[in-house]
Design a protein around this motif. Structure first.
Motif, PDB file in Angstrom:
ATOM      1  N   GLY A   1      48.191  48.065  33.084  1.00 57.58           N
ATOM      2  CA  GLY A   1      47.766  47.143  32.032  1.00 57.58           C
ATOM      3  C   GLY A   1      48.051  45.676  32.339  1.00 57.58           C
ATOM      4  N   VAL A   2      47.903  45.299  33.612  1.00 54.84           N
ATOM      5  CA  VAL A   2      48.154  43.901  33.997  1.00 54.84           C
ATOM      6  C   VAL A   2      46.834  43.138  34.022  1.00 54.84           C
ATOM      7  CG1 VAL A   2      49.009  42.390  35.831  1.00 54.84           C
ATOM      8  CG2 VAL A   2      50.154  44.565  35.378  1.00 54.84           C
ATOM      9  N   THR A   3      46.868  41.913  33.511  1.00 54.91           N
ATOM     10  CA  THR A   3      45.684  41.055  33.543  1.00 54.91           C
ATOM     11  C   THR A   3      45.186  40.949  34.977  1.00 54.91           C
ATOM     12  OG1 THR A   3      46.772  39.784  31.827  1.00 54.91           O
ATOM     13  CG2 THR A   3      44.835  38.774  32.849  1.00 54.91           C
ATOM     14  N   SER A   4      43.889  41.184  35.187  1.00 56.70           N
ATOM     15  CA  SER A   4      43.381  41.201  36.561  1.00 56.70           C
ATOM     16  C   SER A   4      42.097  40.391  36.677  1.00 56.70           C
ATOM     17  CB  SER A   4      43.079  42.629  37.017  1.00 56.70           C
ATOM     18  OG  SER A   4      44.237  43.421  36.924  1.00 56.70           O
ATOM     19  N   ILE A   5      42.021  39.643  37.768  1.00 50.65           N
ATOM     20  CA  ILE A   5      40.765  38.947  38.094  1.00 50.65           C
ATOM     21  C   ILE A   5      40.338  39.467  39.461  1.00 50.65           C
ATOM     22  CG2 ILE A   5      39.591  36.737  38.404  1.00 50.65           C
ATOM     23  CD1 ILE A   5      41.775  35.423  36.748  1.00 50.65           C
ATOM     24  N   TYR A   6      39.123  39.922  39.525  1.00 50.67           N
ATOM     25  CA  TYR A   6      38.635  40.636  40.706  1.00 50.67           C
ATOM     26  C   TYR A   6      37.359  39.973  41.191  1.00 50.67           C
ATOM     27  CZ  TYR A   6      37.361  44.959  43.299  1.00 50.67           C
ATOM     28  OH  TYR A   6      37.049  45.901  44.253  1.00 50.67           O
ATOM     29  N   VAL A   7      37.339  39.623  42.466  1.00 50.95           N
ATOM     30  CA  VAL A   7      36.157  38.967  43.025  1.00 50.95           C
ATOM     31  C   VAL A   7      35.400  39.952  43.904  1.00 50.95           C
ATOM     32  CG1 VAL A   7      35.492  37.335  44.832  1.00 50.95           C
ATOM     33  CG2 VAL A   7      36.911  36.571  42.950  1.00 50.95           C
ATOM     34  N   THR A   8      34.108  40.010  43.722  1.00 50.20           N
ATOM     35  CA  THR A   8      33.280  40.867  44.585  1.00 50.20           C
ATOM     36  C   THR A   8      31.854  40.333  44.621  1.00 50.20           C
ATOM     37  OG1 THR A   8      32.490  43.122  44.952  1.00 50.20           O
ATOM     38  CG2 THR A   8      32.742  42.439  42.666  1.00 50.20           C
ATOM     39  N   HIS A   9      31.128  40.714  45.662  1.00 52.59           N
ATOM     40  CA  HIS A   9      29.696  40.396  45.634  1.00 52.59           C
ATOM     41  C   HIS A   9      28.899  41.680  45.370  1.00 52.59           C
ATOM     42  CE1 HIS A   9      30.503  41.450  49.875  1.00 52.59           C
ATOM     43  NE2 HIS A   9      29.408  42.149  49.708  1.00 52.59           N
ATOM     44  N   ASP A  10      29.655  42.777  45.192  1.00 54.03           N
ATOM     45  CA  ASP A  10      29.024  44.071  44.976  1.00 54.03           C
ATOM     46  C   ASP A  10      28.894  44.315  43.474  1.00 54.03           C
ATOM     47  OD1 ASP A  10      28.385  46.712  44.700  1.00 54.03           O
ATOM     48  OD2 ASP A  10      29.798  47.441  46.213  1.00 54.03           O
ATOM     49  N   GLN A  11      27.668  44.311  42.990  1.00 55.19           N
ATOM     50  CA  GLN A  11      27.469  44.436  41.550  1.00 55.19           C
ATOM     51  C   GLN A  11      27.868  45.821  41.030  1.00 55.19           C
ATOM     52  OE1 GLN A  11      24.687  46.152  39.990  1.00 55.19           O
ATOM     53  NE2 GLN A  11      24.067  47.001  41.970  1.00 55.19           N
TER      54      GLN A  11
END
Lengths: 367, 322
Positions: free
Chosen positions: A184-194
């Motif tokens: 349950g940790v705040t997460s920011i995730y970067v991807t180019h895969d939709q």
């Protein structure tokens, strides 16, 4: 509240501005995915949150505290990198323990934390191995272990699965999702895969050319894209886009194509736009095949049938424009080769302004 | 007949393997002939200057006469080696070689590494390149000029060192005529001349360390000092080991020209090394066979050192030269 807030965040390298005033609020425990094509500024934005890139303008707050000038180590964030960033000379246990050792935690505390994390990630049997002796998936797990062992307020993921093969990526995606549910940790995730974005995110941020195009839940973005870019970016295969002119039908407005016409929703903006040049978006799965030309269908030429098992992709052309149809194969295989056109339900057709690419108003659909 | 024991059946297979290997070599040569042409000058150099002279090594076991030639000079076994090890001059040269090599290794090996680590920490690009240029420069200056600078700097009358000492009321010291000062001056000079250039190898190794390792460490809270100790040095360790093996292999090859240029009879006690001993015996006294024996001994010791260092490196780390 360990949320992350970006207010008018700008990144410039000299005169070249690459991120143009981004506003984004990530709630506590939320999993937000930044998605967009290469060079859209998503990784730069993430690195600004991590403190690896200086913020040229705007304000970044984590847990209510302004972080613009705070060193990365004091932001209480942990980052998982695309190439894992594992120390080749350290074994798995020491890789996981690295951050704790740097922070001079006690030996007992480090050992307990490493054991716990290794247990969560299924790495207990590999603790004495060097990264070079691990598979791609195991390395990625170690990288995540190194991030979660510190129990940070925010997790940052920079395309963590892009070096894995398709099968492993699917598996790891599920593991990340499970891990987020558990921790349950705040997460920011970067991807180019939709696909990653759609499957992992609580909310997706679609970026293009250093700007946010749209923020919303996966289904909101899928069903109600604000513009042609978002519509074309989400969904696999992507939404078909064909140039058309709005015309007047018997009971509703219609979109006139080179090969026929399709009825559109009875929305006032569409009814008032007769003669307007538009781009019509139809998702491959919403197009229904027809084998005989009928009124209200569009003629297409079949180029290729890709059979995927339970479904098939029909690659066709409407006029000169490519158009893909996704259809079920069960009891239909005989008819696929004789497809001559398609039709689509009016409320599943998206209409965008041909010049601006913006969706015409009133087309909102509930998930 | 071999048919009964199966040899006959094996023969075509062996022939096939040999033929296919030959074919592969011919194919390689045909395909990449330009690369082999590029390689040719190096091979010729190796053969002419390193392998062909090995033929002459036999004079170490002969009573060599330039009139009889290498082939016709009579064999005398290990006589030269016996003379060598009973010669006080050679034993002194051997002791000096070991002492100078040991201290050059202990002091000189870490200096380029430290320099490379320091260069890596300099953030200002202009300052970094200026510092690098200054440190690399002595490598490109002839040893004769370097020796001239050293002799001038340590001159008792006008040298900068003695001038500086005179400010503190210290009488001039005849550095280059005193045996106790020779080794520190020689080792310091060779480090000054070569450390900068040698640091390039380590800088290249440091450049190969993935930047994300540092970024990850920054997020984890590591300081620059911690990153140097916990990331940079461990990551360049394979290069350090390879360089150490090479250095140990060359340990007895003490910088011959520099010693010739700096030593004098009054400092032979600490300055005369095996190479200068060979030079004096071989070229100045015309004892080629005796000098060849000394040179062969030097080469055998160097060979043993390389093999030994490589075996140790292989046993205790995953890195080795072969």
């Amino acid at each position: 509240m360990s949320g992350v807030k970006l207010e008018s965040i700008v990144k410039a390298y000299g005169a070249l501005q690459v991120v143009h005033g981004i506003d984004l609020e990530v709630e506590e425990k939320e999993f937000v995915v930044l998605v967009g094509p290469s060079g859209c500024g998503k990784s730069t934005t993430l690195r600004m949150v991590a403190g690896l890139e200086e913020i040229s303008g705007g304000e970044l707050t984590i847990d209510g505290r302004v972080m613009n000038r705070v060193a990365p180590k004091d932001r209480d964030v942990a980052m998982v990198f695309q190439n894992y960033a594992l120390y080749p000379h350290l074994d798995v246990a020491n890789n996981i323990a690295f951050g704790l050792k740097i922070r001079k935690n006690s030996k007992e505390e480090i050992a307990a934390s490493v054991d716990e994390v290794a247990g969560i990630l299924g790495l207990t049997d590999y603790l004495e191995r060097k990264p070079s002796d691990l598979s791609g998936g195991q390395r990625q797990r170690v990288a995540m272990g190194r991030a979660i062992v510190r129990r940070p307020k925010v997790f940052l993921f920079d395309e963590p699965l892009s070096n894995l093969d398709a099968k492993l990526r699917t598996q790891m995606r599920a593991e990340i999702k499970r891990l987020h549910k558990r921790l349950g940790v705040t997460s920011i995730y970067v991807t180019h895969d939709q696909v990653e974005a759609m499957t992992l995110a609580d909310r997706i941020v679609v970026m293009n050319d250093g700007r946010i195009e749209q923020i919303g839940t996966p289904m909101e973005l899928f069903l109600n894209p604000v513009n042609a870019f978002v519509a074309g970016f989400l969904g696999a295969p992507p939404m078909n886009m064909i140039e058309a002119t709005i015309g007047e039908g018997d009971t509703s407005p219609v979109a006139n194509f080179a090969g026929g016409q399709l009825a559109l929703s009875k929305l006032s903006e569409l009814q008032n736009s007769v003669g307007r040049k538009v781009t019509v978006g139809i998702r491959p799965e919403y197009a229904q095949i027809v084998t005989e030309a009928t009124l209200g269908s569009v003629a297409c030429d079949l180029d290729l049938v890709e059979t995927l098992g339970s479904e098939a992709l029909l690659h066709t052309t409407v006029g000169d424009e490519p158009f893909v149809i996704r259809t079920e194969t069960l009891d239909k295989m005989d008819t696929l080769e004789s497809v001559t056109g398609f039709t689509a339900q009016p409320d599943l057709i998206k209409v965008f302004d041909a010049k601006t690419g913006l969706a015409l108003s009133g087309q909102t659909r509930e998930a | 007949m071999n048919g009964a024991d199966g040899h006959k059946a094996d023969t075509p297979k062996v022939a096939y393997t040999q033929r296919s290997r030959m074919n592969r070599i011919v194919d390689h040569l045909k395909r990449d002939w330009q690369l082999y042409v590029l390689l040719l000058p190096t091979i010729i150099w190796l053969v002419v200057f390193l392998y062909k002279p090995m033929y002459g090594l036999q004079i170490a076991f002969k009573d060599y006469s330039i009139f009889k030639g290498v082939a016709n000079s009579p064999w005398i076994g290990f006589e030269h080696f016996e003379t060598l090890f009973s010669s006080e001059g050679f034993m002194r040269a051997l002791r000096n070689t070991i002492a100078i090599s040991f201290w050059s290794l202990v002091i000189g090996f870490p200096v380029p590494i430290i320099l490379a680590l320091m260069f890596n920490e300099i953030l200002n690009r202009r300052y970094k390149s200026t510092a690098q240029t200054i440190v690399y420069l002595p490598h490109f200056i002839s040893s004769v000029i370097i020796a001239g600078i050293v002799i001038t700097a340590f001159s008792p009358s006008a040298g900068i060192v003695n001038t500086a000492l005179s400010w503190f009321g210290i009488d001039p010291i005849y550095f280059l005529t005193r045996p106790d000062w020779f080794r520190p001056i020689f080792i310091g000079t060779t480090i000054w001349q070569e450390a900068g250039f040698q640091s390039i190898v380590y800088l290249a190794a440091i450049a190969g360390v993935s930047p994300t390792l540092y970024e990850s460490a920054v997020v984890d809270g590591a300081s620059r000092w911690q990153m140097m100790w916990k990331i940079t040095i461990p990551c360049i360790l394979p290069t350090l080991i390879i360089m150490l093996i090479i250095r140990i292999g060359n340990m007895l090859e003490v910088s011959f020209e520099m010693i010739i240029l700096l030593y004098q009879p009054s400092t032979y006690e600490t300055a005369d090394v095996v190479n200068t001993f060979i030079y004096r015996q071989g070229l100045q006294n015309g004892q080629y066979d005796f000098a060849a024996a000394a040179g062969l001994f030097n080469a055998v010791v160097a060979f043993v050192l390389v093999i030994g260092a490589n075996s140790i490196a292989k046993r205790y780390s995953r890195t080795s030269l072969w």
